[in-house]
Design a protein around this motif. Structure first.
Motif, PDB file in Angstrom:
ATOM      1  N   SER A 294       0.844  -1.201   0.000  1.00  0.00           N
ATOM      2  CA  SER A 294       0.000   0.000   0.000  1.00  0.00           C
ATOM      3  C   SER A 294       0.875   1.245   0.000  1.00  0.00           C
ATOM      4  O   SER A 294       1.749   1.385   0.869  1.00  0.00           O
ATOM      5  N   PRO A 295       0.654   2.168  -0.947  1.00  0.00           N
ATOM      6  CA  PRO A 295       1.451   3.407  -0.943  1.00  0.00           C
ATOM      7  C   PRO A 295       1.099   4.270   0.265  1.00  0.00           C
ATOM      8  O   PRO A 295      -0.037   4.274   0.742  1.00  0.00           O
ATOM      9  N   TYR A 296       2.074   4.977   0.762  1.00  0.00           N
ATOM     10  CA  TYR A 296       1.841   5.820   1.941  1.00  0.00           C
ATOM     11  C   TYR A 296       0.964   7.010   1.580  1.00  0.00           C
ATOM     12  O   TYR A 296       1.126   7.626   0.528  1.00  0.00           O
ATOM     13  N   SER A 297       0.011   7.319   2.450  1.00  0.00           N
ATOM     14  CA  SER A 297      -0.845   8.490   2.276  1.00  0.00           C
ATOM     15  C   SER A 297      -1.015   9.172   3.624  1.00  0.00           C
ATOM     16  O   SER A 297      -1.282   8.520   4.638  1.00  0.00           O
ATOM     17  N   TYR A 298      -0.829  10.487   3.638  1.00  0.00           N
ATOM     18  CA  TYR A 298      -0.952  11.246   4.887  1.00  0.00           C
ATOM     19  C   TYR A 298      -2.363  11.152   5.449  1.00  0.00           C
ATOM     20  O   TYR A 298      -2.570  11.213   6.658  1.00  0.00           O
ATOM     21  N   PHE A 299      -3.353  11.009   4.557  1.00  0.00           N
ATOM     22  CA  PHE A 299      -4.746  11.022   4.996  1.00  0.00           C
ATOM     23  C   PHE A 299      -5.295   9.622   5.267  1.00  0.00           C
ATOM     24  O   PHE A 299      -6.436   9.474   5.657  1.00  0.00           O
ATOM     25  N   SER A 300      -4.480   8.595   5.032  1.00  0.00           N
ATOM     26  CA  SER A 300      -4.966   7.232   5.230  1.00  0.00           C
ATOM     27  C   SER A 300      -4.856   6.826   6.688  1.00  0.00           C
ATOM     28  O   SER A 300      -3.937   7.240   7.411  1.00  0.00           O
TER      29      SER A 300
ATOM     30  N   PRO B 137       1.293   2.579   8.146  1.00  0.00           N
ATOM     31  CA  PRO B 137       2.269   2.921   7.101  1.00  0.00           C
ATOM     32  C   PRO B 137       3.074   1.701   6.662  1.00  0.00           C
ATOM     33  O   PRO B 137       3.383   0.818   7.443  1.00  0.00           O
ATOM     34  N   ARG B 138       3.402   1.663   5.366  1.00  0.00           N
ATOM     35  CA  ARG B 138       4.213   0.603   4.750  1.00  0.00           C
ATOM     36  C   ARG B 138       3.540  -0.764   4.867  1.00  0.00           C
ATOM     37  O   ARG B 138       4.202  -1.784   4.988  1.00  0.00           O
ATOM     38  N   LYS B 139       2.234  -0.789   4.811  1.00  0.00           N
ATOM     39  CA  LYS B 139       1.479  -2.019   5.009  1.00  0.00           C
ATOM     40  C   LYS B 139       1.589  -2.938   3.800  1.00  0.00           C
ATOM     41  O   LYS B 139       1.575  -2.496   2.648  1.00  0.00           O
TER      42      LYS B 139
END
Length: 779
Positions: free
Chosen positions: A587-593, A597-599
């Motif tokens: 999964s790409p990193y997203s500030y709003f997700s 992170p780095r899942k």
């Protein structure tokens, strides 16, 4: 006391200060006779002042009876909504399976003071508290509205009561209480800001009315109506004065609340800083001890003979809220497998590893130091990285859209390893393949292969520097037969596009090979690196042949900010022998997700498409597998598709990242293996990356000299390519790299149909004879 409804409309407007009907405080101003209002009138102004107290007898919280009833609560995708008995009392919403459970078992409690209430459609409502969301559903719209009203009123009352928290600041705060207190104070300050805004609007309104009255009075000077106008002006002036006083009081109260909690916040902040510092020291000490102990065992496992392993496991799981209610209903969760509470390894040297006291490690050698002596002591550090500043944007601003391998860059943006060495670094966790070679089940073997494919990215999380582009014909060998049972050889088989071939043979039952071409582009704000080609892995005993590719690596904040790297995309692993598959999603990193992170997640399926294992974790830390025991079709997937819901056993740890060596931040964040990759070796080929002068000088910290050598080597390679092109003008178009033929690899079509470079043999035999006469002089 005069009710605002009995006043004139223009007078009653001032009492509409507290939206939502919530009373915050009472300011009573007794207007004296002749002030413009009838004698004895008392004007009550509601503002955002202090909370109700014995000095404010006129205010009482609205009384709300305890609210009870049945609601449906979402549990998981397997069981959906379950009927629960909810009780609302004293600002807390508690729930039970049945009414009878109220006497002895509460399944969960939601504090409304800090909860967010969201009303959905079709009788749904969502409560969010402490980072957790509770999805509830009523039986009818009317019932839902009753619950919403009761919850909102209870939340308002609980918020007011929260403001009575102790503000002395003399005691060390408890973290949970601090969070609750902070939220309450922030809500109070926000409420007072709203009141200030309302008072400001009223001042503007009544000021304008007063100005109009003065103008009218000027026009009617000497008229019979002047007496009434004067009275109206006096009344408006009085209202203006009351509103101004309320504004001043609200400002004073705002400042008082902020100052009263300032010392408590400072003490809480200092306490958290001390706790964090202590925790960091503890973790650092634990990581150092664990790393040294683990490395000592990993690098010499064969010296431990006749070892016995005794494991005593304990299970201690803390449960919050309704964990006891739905712990058997969980769809899937991220957790490590139960760790052994105490492990004792009895061998030539005794190692005790006690998890009950994680800071307690002992290494005892009962038979003398000779048994613990490693076959070779590898280096554990390199010279610290110099602190040279250089503007990356000044170099790359004219290179947007170009291939990164064609951009001339100083060594300041490199790390002292070549791309061939970075490929070899994928073998950091080769023990995963050793375990996989011993698996009887191809599906369990697939899980370990998937974990190995993810582990190769764990060393990149802090490694934003660029490896050296290998010269054409450059090689790199890594001989770890004694320590880990494998040896590896890489060769740069193409320069434009840059391509490398890699071959690894292990005495522990597996062979790995790959042919990787790097496609890298600079996009202005970020650099994307796309590896093209497949990785092949074959196990000797079963013959299982696995094929997969790599994901895209992206380096962000090239122009401004701190550089950081992310991995994104999918990896499809296929067992070409059994047709088992595994798809891993990075999964790409997203500030709003809200995702971790780095899942990384994945599903292992057999040739029929039946799922058997769920994989989850992060590419910079660990991977786990959970065996699927049941599956069903859930409700509502994307694009109208039904979502498959899996019920699994508790997850088991497949792979865990080793901690970085001490002082790694000053050594390019190299792992223990990476620190040894450029260590000088005797007897290697003259084309080996260890002998590359610019890379060697950079590692020693001589960056100016390294830049000079780098320019010399690149210019020499350009001249060699031009000479070779002129000598091969007669070759047909499409001939590989103008007729260049690699020394240790040759182009073949393998059993999967890929046209790749495969190791043709001869390197290790040449090393044994020390016959390097075929090798070109590239350095």
């Amino acid at each position: 006391m005069l009710c605002c409804s009995t006043l004139a409309p223009e007078t009653a407007d001032i009492f509409k200060v507290c939206p939502g009907g919530g009373a915050h405080c009472l300011i009573t101003t007794q207007l004296q006779a002749g002030s413009g209002l009838s004698e004895g009138y008392s004007v009550a102004l509601l503002t955002g002042s202090n909370l109700p107290s014995p000095t404010l007898p006129g205010l009482h919280l609205p009384s709300v009876d305890t609210h009870k009833g049945w609601l449906f609560k979402w549990t998981n995708y397997l069981k959906g909504y379950q009927r629960r008995w909810f009780v609302l009392s004293n600002g807390l919403l508690s729930y039970y399976r049945t009414q009878a459970e109220m006497a002895h078992t509460c399944r969960g409690t939601i504090p409304l003071a800090t909860a967010h209430i969201e009303v959905g459609d079709t009788c749904h409502l969502v409560l969010t508290s402490g980072g957790r969301s509770y999805h509830l559903k009523a039986t009818s719209e009317g019932e839902c509205q009753k619950w919403v009203s009761a919850l909102q009123q209870a939340k308002a009352n609980a918020t007011l009561l929260m403001h009575h928290s102790d503000d002395s600041g003399d005691e060390v705060p408890v973290p949970q209480e601090d969070r609750t207190l902070t939220q309450g104070v922030l809500k109070t300050l926000a409420s007072k800001l709203d009141d200030l805004s309302t008072c400001n609007e009223l001042i503007g309104k009544h000021g304008a009315a007063l100005q109009r009255s003065l103008s009218e009075l000027e026009d009617l000077r000497g008229s019979t109506d002047s007496t009434d106008k004067v009275k109206a002006v006096n009344e408006r002036a009085t209202l203006f004065r009351i509103t101004s006083n309320a504004m001043i009081n609200a400002c004073r109260d705002f400042v008082d609340v902020a100052e009263s909690h300032s010392r408590r916040w400072q003490k809480a902040l200092q306490h958290e800083r001390e706790q964090r510092h202590h925790l960091e020291e503890t973790i650092e000490q634990l990581a150092k001890q664990h790393n040294s102990l683990e490395r000592a065992w990993r690098e010499n496992p064969t010296s431990y003979t006749g070892e016995t392993l005794s494991v005593s496991q304990t299970s201690c799981r803390s449960q919050e809220g309704d964990a006891s209610d739905e712990n058997d209903e969980a769809e899937f969760f991220d957790a490590m497998e139960d760790s052994p509470a105490f492990i004792t390894v009895t061998a030539t040297g005794n190692i005790a590893y006690c998890m009950s006291n994680p800071l307690s490690f002992s290494l005892q050698d009962t038979s003398g130091a000779n048994h613990m002596q490693l076959r070779r002591t590898r280096r554990s550090r390199i010279p610290d990285k110099p602190n040279y500043s250089l503007n990356l944007w000044s170099i790359m601003k004219n290179c947007i859209g170009k291939d990164l391998s064609k951009i001339p860059m100083p060594v300041n943006f490199n790390e002292p390893l070549s791309m061939l060495q970075r490929l070899t670094e994928d073998l950091e966790y080769s023990e995963l393949l050793d375990r996989a070679a011993r698996c009887d089940s191809s599906l369990e073997q697939m899980c370990l292969v998937a974990a190995f494919s993810v582990s190769s990215y764990s060393t990149t999380v802090h490694r934003t520097a660029k490896p050296f582009n290998p010269l054409l014909g450059e090689t790199y060998e890594l001989d770890r037969l004694d320590e880990y049972g494998y040896r590896s050889i890489c060769e740069q088989v193409s320069h434009h596009p840059p391509a490398a071939a890699h071959h690894v043979t292990s005495q522990r039952g597996w062979t790995l090979w790959q042919h990787i071409t790097i496609d890298s582009k600079f996009r202005g704000k970020y650099i994307s690196v796309v590896p093209l080609g497949n990785i092949h892995l074959q196990f000797h005993s079963s013959g299982n042949h696995y094929v997969w590719s790599k994901v895209t690596s992206t380096v962000h904040n090239i122009i401004v900010g701190k550089l950081w790297i992310d991995q994104s995309g999918d990896i499809d692993i296929v067992n070409t022998t059994t047709k088992d598959t595994c798809r891993l999603k990075f999964s790409p990193y997203s500030y709003f997700s809200r995702e971790v992170p780095r899942k990384v997640t994945g599903v292992v399926e057999d040739r029929e498409g039946t799922a058997h294992y769920i994989l989850s974790g992060t590419w910079d830390d660990k991977m786990e597998s959970a065996k699927i025991v049941d599956s069903s079709q859930g409700c509502g997937g994307s694009e109208g598709k039904q979502k498959t819901v899996y019920q699994t056993l508790p997850p088991k740890l497949l792979w865990k990242k080793y901690p970085l060596p001490e002082n790694a931040e000053n050594m390019h964040f190299f792992s223990s293996l990476a620190l040894t990759l450029n260590e000088p070796e005797e007897g290697v080929a003259p084309t080996d990356s260890r002998l590359r002068p610019d890379q060697r000088l950079m590692e020693a910290g001589l960056w100016d000299e390294a830049n000079s050598q780098k320019q010399r080597l690149e210019e020499r390679q350009r001249l060699e390519r031009k000479r070779r092109a002129q000598a091969n003008q007669a070759l047909e178009e499409g001939e590989y790299i103008e007729g260049y033929q690699p020394l240790w690899f040759e182009k073949r079509t393998d059993e999967t149909g890929d046209n790749i470079f495969i190791y043709k043999g001869g390197y290790w035999e040449a090393k044994e004879r020390q016959d390097w006469s075929q090798c070109p002089q590239i350095f």
